[in-house]
Design an enzyme around this catalytic site. Structure first.
Site, PDB file in Angstrom:
ATOM      1  N   ASP A  68       0.437  -1.031  -0.083  1.00  0.00           N
ATOM      2  CA  ASP A  68      -0.160  -0.443  -0.082  1.00  0.00           C
ATOM      3  C   ASP A  68       0.769   1.249   0.580  1.00  0.00           C
ATOM      4  OD1 ASP A  68      -1.976   2.232   0.436  1.00  0.00           O
ATOM      5  OD2 ASP A  68      -2.409   1.435   1.906  1.00  0.00           O
ATOM      6  N   TYR A 171      -4.641  14.440 -11.820  1.00  0.00           N
ATOM      7  CA  TYR A 171      -3.626  13.357 -12.323  1.00  0.00           C
ATOM      8  C   TYR A 171      -2.464  14.432 -13.195  1.00  0.00           C
ATOM      9  CZ  TYR A 171      -2.925   9.718 -15.751  1.00  0.00           C
ATOM     10  OH  TYR A 171      -2.544   8.437 -16.031  1.00  0.00           O
TER      11      TYR A 171
HETATM   12  N1  LIG Z   1      -5.160   3.483 -18.627  1.00  0.00           N
HETATM   13  C1  LIG Z   1      -3.886   4.689 -19.648  1.00  0.00           C
HETATM   14  O1  LIG Z   1      -5.212   4.579 -20.242  1.00  0.00           O
HETATM   15  C2  LIG Z   1      -3.612   4.564 -19.276  1.00  0.00           C
HETATM   16  C3  LIG Z   1      -2.278   5.847 -20.099  1.00  0.00           C
HETATM   17  C4  LIG Z   1      -1.446   6.389 -19.496  1.00  0.00           C
HETATM   18  C5  LIG Z   1      -1.421   6.694 -18.443  1.00  0.00           C
HETATM   19  N2  LIG Z   1      -1.552   5.252 -17.935  1.00  0.00           N
HETATM   20  C6  LIG Z   1      -0.551   5.259 -16.464  1.00  0.00           C
HETATM   21  O2  LIG Z   1      -0.061   3.800 -16.263  1.00  0.00           O
HETATM   22  C7  LIG Z   1      -0.356   3.485 -15.300  1.00  0.00           C
HETATM   23  C8  LIG Z   1      -0.900   2.115 -14.779  1.00  0.00           C
HETATM   24  O3  LIG Z   1      -2.672   2.701 -15.388  1.00  0.00           O
HETATM   25  P1  LIG Z   1      -3.359   1.688 -15.851  1.00  0.00           P
HETATM   26  O4  LIG Z   1      -4.393   2.380 -16.522  1.00  0.00           O
HETATM   27  O5  LIG Z   1      -3.066   0.421 -16.032  1.00  0.00           O
HETATM   28  O6  LIG Z   1      -4.217   1.284 -14.004  1.00  0.00           O
HETATM   29  P2  LIG Z   1      -5.400   0.741 -13.266  1.00  0.00           P
HETATM   30  O7  LIG Z   1      -5.935  -0.050 -14.194  1.00  0.00           O
HETATM   31  O8  LIG Z   1      -6.480   1.501 -12.451  1.00  0.00           O
HETATM   32  O9  LIG Z   1      -4.968   0.333 -12.164  1.00  0.00           O
HETATM   33  C9  LIG Z   1      -3.849   0.525 -10.572  1.00  0.00           C
HETATM   34  C10 LIG Z   1      -3.220  -0.035 -10.215  1.00  0.00           C
HETATM   35  O10 LIG Z   1      -2.381   0.995  -8.627  1.00  0.00           O
HETATM   36  C11 LIG Z   1      -2.539  -0.137  -8.055  1.00  0.00           C
HETATM   37  N3  LIG Z   1      -2.599   1.195  -6.703  1.00  0.00           N
HETATM   38  C12 LIG Z   1      -3.654   2.357  -7.035  1.00  0.00           C
HETATM   39  N4  LIG Z   1      -3.171   2.464  -5.169  1.00  0.00           N
HETATM   40  C13 LIG Z   1      -2.477   2.106  -4.746  1.00  0.00           C
HETATM   41  C14 LIG Z   1      -1.288   2.308  -3.742  1.00  0.00           C
HETATM   42  N5  LIG Z   1      -1.973   2.844  -2.900  1.00  0.00           N
HETATM   43  N6  LIG Z   1      -0.634   0.955  -3.281  1.00  0.00           N
HETATM   44  C15 LIG Z   1      -0.325   0.445  -4.125  1.00  0.00           C
HETATM   45  N7  LIG Z   1      -0.994   0.149  -5.652  1.00  0.00           N
HETATM   46  C16 LIG Z   1      -1.784   0.761  -5.342  1.00  0.00           C
HETATM   47  C17 LIG Z   1      -4.425  -0.883  -8.112  1.00  0.00           C
HETATM   48  O11 LIG Z   1      -4.378  -2.127  -7.360  1.00  0.00           O
HETATM   49  P3  LIG Z   1      -4.559  -2.320  -5.996  1.00  0.00           P
HETATM   50  O12 LIG Z   1      -5.990  -1.258  -5.926  1.00  0.00           O
HETATM   51  O13 LIG Z   1      -4.807  -3.220  -5.804  1.00  0.00           O
HETATM   52  O14 LIG Z   1      -4.018  -1.644  -4.870  1.00  0.00           O
HETATM   53  C18 LIG Z   1      -4.210  -0.925  -9.549  1.00  0.00           C
HETATM   54  O15 LIG Z   1      -3.442  -2.654  -9.340  1.00  0.00           O
HETATM   55  C19 LIG Z   1      -0.721   4.627 -14.247  1.00  0.00           C
HETATM   56  O16 LIG Z   1       0.819   5.274 -13.419  1.00  0.00           O
HETATM   57  C20 LIG Z   1      -1.259   5.229 -15.507  1.00  0.00           C
HETATM   58  O17 LIG Z   1      -1.249   6.789 -15.027  1.00  0.00           O
HETATM   59  C21 LIG Z   1      -2.355   4.772 -17.992  1.00  0.00           C
END
Ligand SMILES: NC(=O)c1ccc[n+]([C@@H]2O[C@H](COP(=O)([O-])OP(=O)(O)OC[C@H]3O[C@@H](n4cnc5c(N)ncnc54)[C@H](OP(=O)(O)O)[C@@H]3O)[C@@H](O)[C@H]2O)c1
Length: 265
Positions: A68, A171
């Protein structure tokens, strides 16, 4: 050395925060397929374990561990457990993101801002701080921060159209901060042979995700993107393995933009 061998990660130990999330699962999978032992870390350890088990079934080495990023003592204990179990962390992927769902500036309150920053800013810094001493001691390490196109630009609000979706100010603030943190870390830890880079991915549409033709946001996003699509399941994999491996051995402090050309207009 044969060029394909430069991309191998055999015997490396990698930690992926948020490693079972949308992009995270593909990052964990790519590192494991390249030969690394992958520690998949987040609060929801059951989901991390489910992915780790799948990767182990496919012959890779992967494990799940609870993390966490909002809990400083928990971060320290996570790093201690990982080091005790594997002896070292070669690669740290700061991928996790807390999405607190802030809408626009005029609805943003201190509590929501602080909740996001505690994980995305402070938590990322504290985890990196906890991982770096062992890397420094070994004079070897690799850190990759997952930023966003919103770490180099602001949101293009017209693409949300009438969907009601939007992107919060915290963000964009955090994603720019991660690119800055990358350069600070790269410059400071270069003499210790610790490379630090970031990736700015564009929007991701998972295979089988909300498609396509009827979704106003997706349509507008694709029209705005030179390659005419959002990122797919594989797009992040090569970028991560490249930066994590010897294939990029003279690259540090770089932000690799992986956006289908979104930022090149
Ligand atoms: N998806 C997109 O289109 C997109 C675009 C550009 C950049 N990104 C970047 O890519 C990365 C991943 O994004 P995503 O969309 O794949 O995210 P996501 O599916 O929403 O996943 C977020 C992850 O962060 C973990 N998390 C959240 N709070 C946490 C905490 N307090 N401690 C530890 N882990 C935590 C969550 O797991 P738990 O809930 O189990 O803790 C989850 O595995 C991010 O940095 C995001 O900014 C994403």
């Amino acid at each position: 050395m044969n060029v394909m061998e430069l991309f191998r990660l055999d015997s490396k130990v990698a930690v992926v925060t948020g490693g079972s999330g949308l992009y995270g699962a593909h990052i964990s999978t790519a590192l494991a397929q390249a030969g690394a032992t992958v520690v998949i870390a987040s609060r929801g350890v059951a989901e991390c374990e489910s992915l780790a088990a799948k990767l182990r079934d496919e012959g890779a080495d992967a494990a799940a561990l609870a993390l966490d990023l909002g809990d400083e003592a928990g971060i320290q204990s996570f790093v201690a457990q990982t080091l005790e179990r594997y002896g070292r962390i070669d690669i740290l992927i700061n991928n996790a993101v807390s999405r607190v769902g802030l809408a626009d500036l005029e609805q943003t309150e201190a509590a929501g801002w602080n909740a996001a920053e505690q994980v995305n800013g402070l938590g990322t810094m504290l985890l990196t701080k906890a991982v770096v001493p062992a890397m420094r001691k070994r004079m070897e390490g690799n850190i990759i921060n997952i930023s966003s196109i919103q770490g180099i630009l602001g949101p293009h609000f017209p693409i949300y159209g009438s969907t009601g979706r939007t992107s919060g100010i915290e963000y964009t603030y955090n994603k720019w901060g991660l690119v800055g943190m990358t350069k600070w870390l790269a410059n400071y830890y270069g003499p210790y042979n610790i490379r630090v880079n970031s990736i700015s991915p564009g929007g991701y549409n998972p295979t089988g995700g909300p498609e396509d033709a009827d979704d106003e946001f997706m349509q507008k996003y694709k029209e705005r993107t030179p390659l005419g699509r959002m990122a797919d399941d594989d797009d992040i994999k090569g970028a991560v393995v490249y930066l994590a491996s010897r294939a990029s051995s003279y690259i540090t402090g770089h932000n690799l933009v992986m956006d289908g050309g979104w930022s090149s207009w």
